[in-house]
Design a protein around this motif. Structure first.
Motif, PDB file in Angstrom:
ATOM      1  N   SER A   3      -3.473  11.254 -13.411  1.00 35.35           N
ATOM      2  CA  SER A   3      -2.917  10.631 -14.610  1.00 35.35           C
ATOM      3  C   SER A   3      -1.780   9.683 -14.280  1.00 35.35           C
ATOM      4  CB  SER A   3      -2.448  11.702 -15.600  1.00 35.35           C
ATOM      5  OG  SER A   3      -3.521  12.520 -15.975  1.00 35.35           O
ATOM      6  N   ARG A   4      -1.972   8.833 -13.308  1.00 32.03           N
ATOM      7  CA  ARG A   4      -0.904   7.931 -12.910  1.00 32.03           C
ATOM      8  C   ARG A   4      -1.213   6.505 -13.334  1.00 32.03           C
ATOM      9  NH1 ARG A   4      -2.203   4.895  -8.252  1.00 32.03           N
ATOM     10  NH2 ARG A   4      -4.278   5.358  -7.514  1.00 32.03           N
ATOM     11  N   ARG A   5      -0.181   5.670 -13.383  1.00 28.94           N
ATOM     12  CA  ARG A   5      -0.361   4.236 -13.551  1.00 28.94           C
ATOM     13  C   ARG A   5      -0.401   3.599 -12.169  1.00 28.94           C
ATOM     14  NH1 ARG A   5       2.814  -0.339 -17.043  1.00 28.94           N
ATOM     15  NH2 ARG A   5       2.643  -2.001 -15.515  1.00 28.94           N
ATOM     16  N   ILE A   6      -1.355   2.734 -11.974  1.00 31.65           N
ATOM     17  CA  ILE A   6      -1.452   2.018 -10.705  1.00 31.65           C
ATOM     18  C   ILE A   6      -0.241   1.112 -10.547  1.00 31.65           C
ATOM     19  CG2 ILE A   6      -2.823   0.330  -9.415  1.00 31.65           C
ATOM     20  CD1 ILE A   6      -5.225   1.339 -11.026  1.00 31.65           C
ATOM     21  N   ASP A   7       0.321   1.061  -9.339  1.00 30.69           N
ATOM     22  CA  ASP A   7       1.413   0.147  -9.062  1.00 30.69           C
ATOM     23  C   ASP A   7       0.810  -1.251  -8.958  1.00 30.69           C
ATOM     24  OD1 ASP A   7       3.844  -0.310  -6.384  1.00 30.69           O
ATOM     25  OD2 ASP A   7       3.741  -1.079  -8.424  1.00 30.69           O
ATOM     26  N   GLY A   8       0.918  -2.002 -10.000  1.00 32.66           N
ATOM     27  CA  GLY A   8       0.300  -3.315 -10.102  1.00 32.66           C
ATOM     28  C   GLY A   8      -0.141  -3.486 -11.534  1.00 32.66           C
ATOM     29  N   LEU A   9      -1.421  -3.495 -11.773  1.00 30.63           N
ATOM     30  CA  LEU A   9      -1.945  -3.600 -13.126  1.00 30.63           C
ATOM     31  C   LEU A   9      -2.129  -2.222 -13.749  1.00 30.63           C
ATOM     32  CD1 LEU A   9      -4.734  -6.279 -12.630  1.00 30.63           C
ATOM     33  CD2 LEU A   9      -2.616  -6.576 -13.911  1.00 30.63           C
ATOM     34  N   PRO A 177      -3.157 -16.442  -1.545  1.00 32.18           N
ATOM     35  CA  PRO A 177      -3.312 -17.900  -1.692  1.00 32.18           C
ATOM     36  C   PRO A 177      -4.760 -18.322  -1.927  1.00 32.18           C
ATOM     37  CG  PRO A 177      -1.892 -17.382   0.166  1.00 32.18           C
ATOM     38  CD  PRO A 177      -2.494 -16.096  -0.276  1.00 32.18           C
ATOM     39  N   ALA A 178      -5.708 -17.706  -1.216  1.00 31.86           N
ATOM     40  CA  ALA A 178      -7.113 -18.084  -1.381  1.00 31.86           C
ATOM     41  C   ALA A 178      -7.624 -17.699  -2.765  1.00 31.86           C
ATOM     42  CB  ALA A 178      -7.967 -17.408  -0.310  1.00 31.86           C
ATOM     43  N   GLY A 179      -7.207 -16.540  -3.261  1.00 33.41           N
ATOM     44  CA  GLY A 179      -7.618 -16.127  -4.596  1.00 33.41           C
ATOM     45  C   GLY A 179      -7.079 -17.039  -5.672  1.00 33.41           C
ATOM     46  N   ARG A 180      -5.824 -17.444  -5.533  1.00 37.04           N
ATOM     47  CA  ARG A 180      -5.220 -18.373  -6.503  1.00 37.04           C
ATOM     48  C   ARG A 180      -5.915 -19.728  -6.465  1.00 37.04           C
ATOM     49  NH1 ARG A 180      -0.540 -18.843  -4.380  1.00 37.04           N
ATOM     50  NH2 ARG A 180       0.510 -17.128  -5.446  1.00 37.04           N
ATOM     51  N   LEU A 181      -6.240 -20.196  -5.267  1.00 40.72           N
ATOM     52  CA  LEU A 181      -6.909 -21.489  -5.131  1.00 40.72           C
ATOM     53  C   LEU A 181      -8.309 -21.452  -5.737  1.00 40.72           C
ATOM     54  CD1 LEU A 181      -6.808 -24.352  -3.903  1.00 40.72           C
ATOM     55  CD2 LEU A 181      -7.759 -23.378  -1.802  1.00 40.72           C
ATOM     56  N   TYR A 189      -5.438 -10.511  -7.087  1.00 35.69           N
ATOM     57  CA  TYR A 189      -5.146 -10.415  -5.658  1.00 35.69           C
ATOM     58  C   TYR A 189      -3.756  -9.825  -5.409  1.00 35.69           C
ATOM     59  CZ  TYR A 189      -9.239 -13.124  -6.218  1.00 35.69           C
ATOM     60  OH  TYR A 189     -10.492 -13.508  -6.629  1.00 35.69           O
ATOM     61  N   ARG A 190      -2.836 -10.075  -6.326  1.00 34.30           N
ATOM     62  CA  ARG A 190      -1.547  -9.379  -6.259  1.00 34.30           C
ATOM     63  C   ARG A 190      -1.739  -7.891  -6.546  1.00 34.30           C
ATOM     64  NH1 ARG A 190       3.337 -12.393  -6.747  1.00 34.30           N
ATOM     65  NH2 ARG A 190       2.981 -14.641  -6.674  1.00 34.30           N
ATOM     66  N   HIS A 191      -2.627  -7.585  -7.480  1.00 35.82           N
ATOM     67  CA  HIS A 191      -2.926  -6.183  -7.760  1.00 35.82           C
ATOM     68  C   HIS A 191      -3.533  -5.506  -6.534  1.00 35.82           C
ATOM     69  CE1 HIS A 191      -4.621  -2.546  -9.402  1.00 35.82           C
ATOM     70  NE2 HIS A 191      -5.801  -2.935  -8.965  1.00 35.82           N
ATOM     71  N   LEU A 192      -4.450  -6.197  -5.868  1.00 34.41           N
ATOM     72  CA  LEU A 192      -5.047  -5.668  -4.647  1.00 34.41           C
ATOM     73  C   LEU A 192      -3.959  -5.327  -3.627  1.00 34.41           C
ATOM     74  CD1 LEU A 192      -7.454  -5.148  -2.697  1.00 34.41           C
ATOM     75  CD2 LEU A 192      -7.415  -7.593  -2.183  1.00 34.41           C
ATOM     76  N   TRP A 193      -3.052  -6.248  -3.412  1.00 34.31           N
ATOM     77  CA  TRP A 193      -1.958  -6.031  -2.469  1.00 34.31           C
ATOM     78  C   TRP A 193      -1.119  -4.815  -2.861  1.00 34.31           C
ATOM     79  CZ3 TRP A 193       3.252  -7.876  -3.993  1.00 34.31           C
ATOM     80  CH2 TRP A 193       4.220  -7.577  -3.025  1.00 34.31           C
TER      81      TRP A 193
END
Length: 241
Positions: A3-9, A177-181, A189-193
């Protein structure tokens, strides 16, 4: 971690982020050395007999079908049911012309309604995106037949300072950077990180699998830059279950 919130999204926003990135997803992961080969390695670690003849397999969190293709490569005679919570990722998977032995289902693991049992399950890059990891593992455990095998293909860097350094470097020099491009939006991609950095270490996750009722729990390493970063966690539903 339950029951946790993911650190990111927040968990509820993850499928929508994958919807945004779906059209460029295959192009981006295809540029990662060894990405598809390592998925096939995790599928092979299920040790499926007879090229899957007579077996029913579950692909949990199939995305655009890369993990589905990995299962098909090691078990071309099996029936495969693949599910994902992102409608757009599934649209990409369905467009690839998989054989009729493969069926795709649009559902989150929480809302998944499938008739078991399955002989084996591959869950690639799914577990750290679950709001409740223990509930998700319990769901997969319940869908397997006694003696059925689970392979969790997942990033985990918490146990290694070197692996965290590699992950940070790859994310900020290549992935983000590649995901943003490619999509004009770096949210996924920030969420992935962040989600990988927040996920527990390999030793703790092996204990979590054992706590979920899996036996013969093990972990296999990858090669190349993903050594110590990506892993195959394996386990078996007890024959007595």
């Amino acid at each position: 971690m339950s029951s946790r919130r993911i650190d990111g999204l927040p968990r509820s926003e993850v499928p929508a982020a994958f919807d945004v990135g779906a059209s460029a997803y295959d192009r981006l992961v295809g540029a990662s050395p060894g990405y598809h080969r390592q998925l096939r390695l995790s599928a092979a670690r299920l040790e499926l007999p007879r090229q899957g003849d007579g077996l029913r397999l579950l692909d949990a969190g199939c995305g655009t079908g890369a993990s589905t293709a990995a299962l098909l490569a090691v078990a071309p005679r099996a029936e495969i049911v693949a599910f994902d919570a992102s409608a757009q990722m599934l649209e990409q998977a369905r467009a690839k012309g998989f054989p009729s032995s493969v069926r795709f289902v649009h559902a989150s693991i929480e809302a998944l309604e499938l008739d078991g049992p399955f002989d084996a399950c591959l869950a690639a890059y799914l577990v750290r995106n679950l709001a409740d990891v223990d509930a998700g593992l319990a769901k997969l455990h319940g869908l397997l037949r006694p003696g059925g095998r689970l392979a969790v293909h997942e990033y985990s860097v918490a146990d290694s300072r070197a692996a965290r350094a590699v992950w940070n470097a790859v994310c900020w020099s290549v992935i983000i950077p590649a995901g943003r491009l490619a999509t004009g939006d770096s949210t996924l991609y920030r969420h992935l990180w962040r989600s990988v950095l927040a996920f527990e270490g390999a030793a703790a996750f092996r204990q979590r699998l054992a706590g979920a009722g899996f036996t013969d729990v093990g972990v296999g390493q990858m090669s190349g830059w993903q050594r110590g970063v990506a892993h195959t966690f394996t386990g078996t539903r007890s024959e007595a279950a």
